[in-house]
Structures are given as C-alpha cells and as structure tokens.
Design an enzyme around this catalytic site. Sequence first.
Site, PDB file in Angstrom:
ATOM      1  N   SER A 134       0.831  -1.238   0.094  1.00 27.69           N
ATOM      2  CA  SER A 134      -0.055  -0.069  -0.026  1.00 27.69           C
ATOM      3  C   SER A 134       0.723   1.099   0.067  1.00 27.69           C
ATOM      4  CB  SER A 134      -1.166   0.022   1.151  1.00 27.69           C
ATOM      5  OG  SER A 134      -0.244  -0.084   2.394  1.00 27.69           O
ATOM      6  N   GLU A 135       2.151   1.069  -0.239  1.00 30.77           N
ATOM      7  CA  GLU A 135       3.096   2.412  -0.243  1.00 30.77           C
ATOM      8  C   GLU A 135       2.562   3.320  -1.166  1.00 30.77           C
ATOM      9  OE1 GLU A 135       5.459  -1.216   1.214  1.00 30.77           O
ATOM     10  OE2 GLU A 135       3.849  -0.658  -0.345  1.00 30.77           O
TER      11      GLU A 135
END
Length: 265
Positions: A134-135
């Site tokens: 999810s960066e």
Amino acid sequence: MTDSIRSERRGATAWLTLNRPQVHNAFDDGLIAALTEALAAADADPAVRCVVLTGSGSTFSAGADLNWMRGMAAASEQENREDSLRLARLMRSLQFLSKPTIARVNGAAYGGGMGLVACCDIAIGVDTAKFALSEVKLGLVPAVISPYVVAAIGLRQARRLFVSGEVFDAAEAQHIGLLHAVVSGSELDEAIERQLHWLAKAGPLAQREAKQLALRTGGADLAQAERIDAANAELIARLRVSPEGQHGLAAFLDKRAPGWVGQAT
C-alpha cells in the site's frame, strides 16, 4: 536476542517469531536488527537444517511501525537512506540464506511483511490472511522489497499491485505465486510439519547447492542484489523527503485522506 524476536530450536529447525503482537508485529529498528542477527546465527549453526519464520498473535506482520514511520518522516534523506539499507540487508539475508526457509503466514502481511514472505523459499498461509503493498497510498513505493516481490509473483502481477496498493486475500496470493499453499488456521501447523518432513529427507549440502542453483538460474546474484538495494534505498529516501511523500506520510499519521484521493476516478 531482543524481545521483538523469539528464537527457539525444535530439533534441527530454527523457529523465528516476530514478537510484537501489540503492534501486529510491525517493523522498527529493533526488530530489523534482531531478525537480521537471528538469521545470521541460524545460517552459521551447522545443527540448523531449516528456518521457519512466523508471527505471534493473529498477524504475520503489518509492515512499518507507526512510531518508526513518524521518525523517518522527520529524518533527513541520509538518515532515511541508512534506515532503508538496514531493511535491505535483512531482506537480502533472508533471500540468500544458505538453508531452506519457510514462511508460516499466520495472518495479514503488509508492506515489509509481504517482503519477508516473498524472500522465503516456501510460503504457507492461513485462508484468512490479507496482503497489500500500500506504499503508493502514502506517496511512496515498495522500493526495498521490490526485487524479492517481483521474483516471487512475476513482473505482470507486481506492476498491478505496486500501482494500485490494493488489499488481496490468501486465495489471490496463492494464485499469483506469493503463497505455495493455503490452509485453515487449524491445519497450519500440520502443513508446516509436513513440509519440514520432506525437507528433512534431502542431503544438506545438495539442498544448499540446489537453492543457490535456483537463485542463480533465475538471475538472483548477491553482488547484484547489493547494488540494486543501494539504488532502491536512494529512491525511497528521496521519496520520503519529497513534498508528496511528506504529505502522504503526514496524512496517514493524522488518519486523514491525502489530497490526491479520488483524482483518478
């Protein structure tokens, strides 16, 4: 060994447990250093034939610790680079460990936690586990873990997950190659023991050479990995101190949506 990693021997197997259940086994400096040290000790011990990596509680690893992220958001680019290199060393140590490694994925694995799963030779997870990279939602990228994730799931799947940051389940993780097997929680230990049974039948020297053969044939080289890790540490350090990275991190830590949410729809 610090309290963040629990290390125990069960016969010829070293069991390493991420032991920060109060924060879902999230990474911080202490956990990274302790796990790197524990892997080195297992690798150097001739009595250890295999390493099992798992998490305490109901989560494998939630990725980065919030307080650690808060510190990195306020750190300089150089400090962020050094921090990323320490995480890169951990992933590289696990990837190139001379002995077989099994990820016992007892729950969710996000970010760096998913990187640990990708670095293991064999990954068996519970059917309730969730995964995500999810960066990008924070204005960042999964830089340090990217070589290992791409090697595990392939370029096509990695491109999708890197840019979307979407959450996916254990069935999808098996479909794309991150997990080799998916079982119910009650069957997890039996599945791990079955895998250990098969590993114990192999000659240790041949097993070590077979692992290196697979890595080498697949294009994984330790010296090249060190060069890639250095470049990726530069990348994530630059992004963490960039305006977008700072905005995304601040929004995440403040539990609010960043300004770009909804702009692609």
